[in-house]
Write a protein that holds these residues in place. Sequence first.
Motif, short mmCIF file in Angstrom:
data_model
loop_
_atom_site.label_atom_id
_atom_site.label_comp_id
_atom_site.label_asym_id
_atom_site.label_seq_id
_atom_site.Cartn_x
_atom_site.Cartn_y
_atom_site.Cartn_z
N PRO A 134 0.05 -2.65 0.23
CA PRO A 134 -1.40 -2.80 0.42
C PRO A 134 -2.19 -1.52 0.26
O PRO A 134 -3.30 -1.53 -0.27
N ARG A 135 -1.64 -0.37 0.70
CA ARG A 135 -2.41 0.87 0.62
C ARG A 135 -2.48 1.40 -0.81
O ARG A 135 -3.39 2.13 -1.16
N ARG A 136 -1.53 1.02 -1.64
CA ARG A 136 -1.52 1.47 -3.04
C ARG A 136 -2.07 0.41 -3.99
O ARG A 136 -2.27 0.66 -5.17
N GLY A 137 -2.28 -0.81 -3.46
CA GLY A 137 -2.79 -1.89 -4.30
C GLY A 137 -1.82 -2.31 -5.38
O GLY A 137 -2.22 -2.69 -6.48
N GLU A 138 -0.51 -2.26 -5.07
CA GLU A 138 0.52 -2.58 -6.06
C GLU A 138 1.31 -3.81 -5.68
O GLU A 138 1.61 -4.04 -4.50
N GLU A 145 -6.92 -11.61 -6.87
CA GLU A 145 -5.52 -12.05 -6.87
C GLU A 145 -4.71 -11.27 -5.86
O GLU A 145 -3.91 -11.83 -5.10
N PHE A 146 -4.94 -9.95 -5.83
CA PHE A 146 -4.20 -9.11 -4.89
C PHE A 146 -4.52 -9.50 -3.44
O PHE A 146 -3.62 -9.62 -2.61
N SER A 147 -5.80 -9.70 -3.14
CA SER A 147 -6.20 -10.06 -1.77
C SER A 147 -5.58 -11.38 -1.34
O SER A 147 -5.11 -11.51 -0.20
N LEU A 148 -5.57 -12.36 -2.24
CA LEU A 148 -4.97 -13.65 -1.93
C LEU A 148 -3.47 -13.52 -1.67
O LEU A 148 -2.95 -14.05 -0.68
#
Length: 226
Positions: free
Chosen positions: A138-142, A156-159
Amino acid sequence: MKQLVLVVEDDDMIRNLIKVYLEKEDYEVLLAANGEEGKYLFEKHAPCLVLLDLMLPEINGEELCEWIRSQNRNEVSIIMITAKTSSEQKISGLKMGADDYVSKPFSPQELMARIEAVLRRGGQFCQRIALSGLIIKPRRGEVILDNTVVPMTKYEFSLLYYLMENPGLVLSRDKLLEQIHPNADSEVMDRTIDAHIKKLREKIEKIPSRPERIQTVRGMGYRFVP
């Protein structure tokens, strides 16, 4: 979210002792008995911390430390654990990229304290959720699947992050909507959630015969199947 620690140590007794103490403190643990195995597990699992003996077979600890730093993985913490105790050797290890240096024999309680201190300084950037062959940071958005970063839009990432934070729970479209469009009209956005879920599935369901990671619960919403 558990933090993943890779222990690279050729002494079976020391390796297993460290594992017992780490698991007692609720870390995830990977074990490697030599440098080659350590390199393989590092590439495959992307740990937050490496506990690294220097006198290793196949690839020694200095080489492995330099290789890790050469991968631009500066968020990974490295603690060297070794019988080499001279000041020059410690300075050399720190210059190679180690964050701390623990001499053998050591107290397991001291080692745990040093691990906590090192991760407090930088480990929050390496927190992750690993489920069903997927890793999300989550902190790197990967998002990582099969050792490859999967491109994701912000929505998409948040979901996916919300679903993986709540494995096995059925989450309604309204709940999911709150995560990505807090002020949106729910009637209009229900179809948007469905579209995002469809795109997510296309990106993370690589094997047709495998059960879906994101499961539709008819009339209720979606859930991530761990």
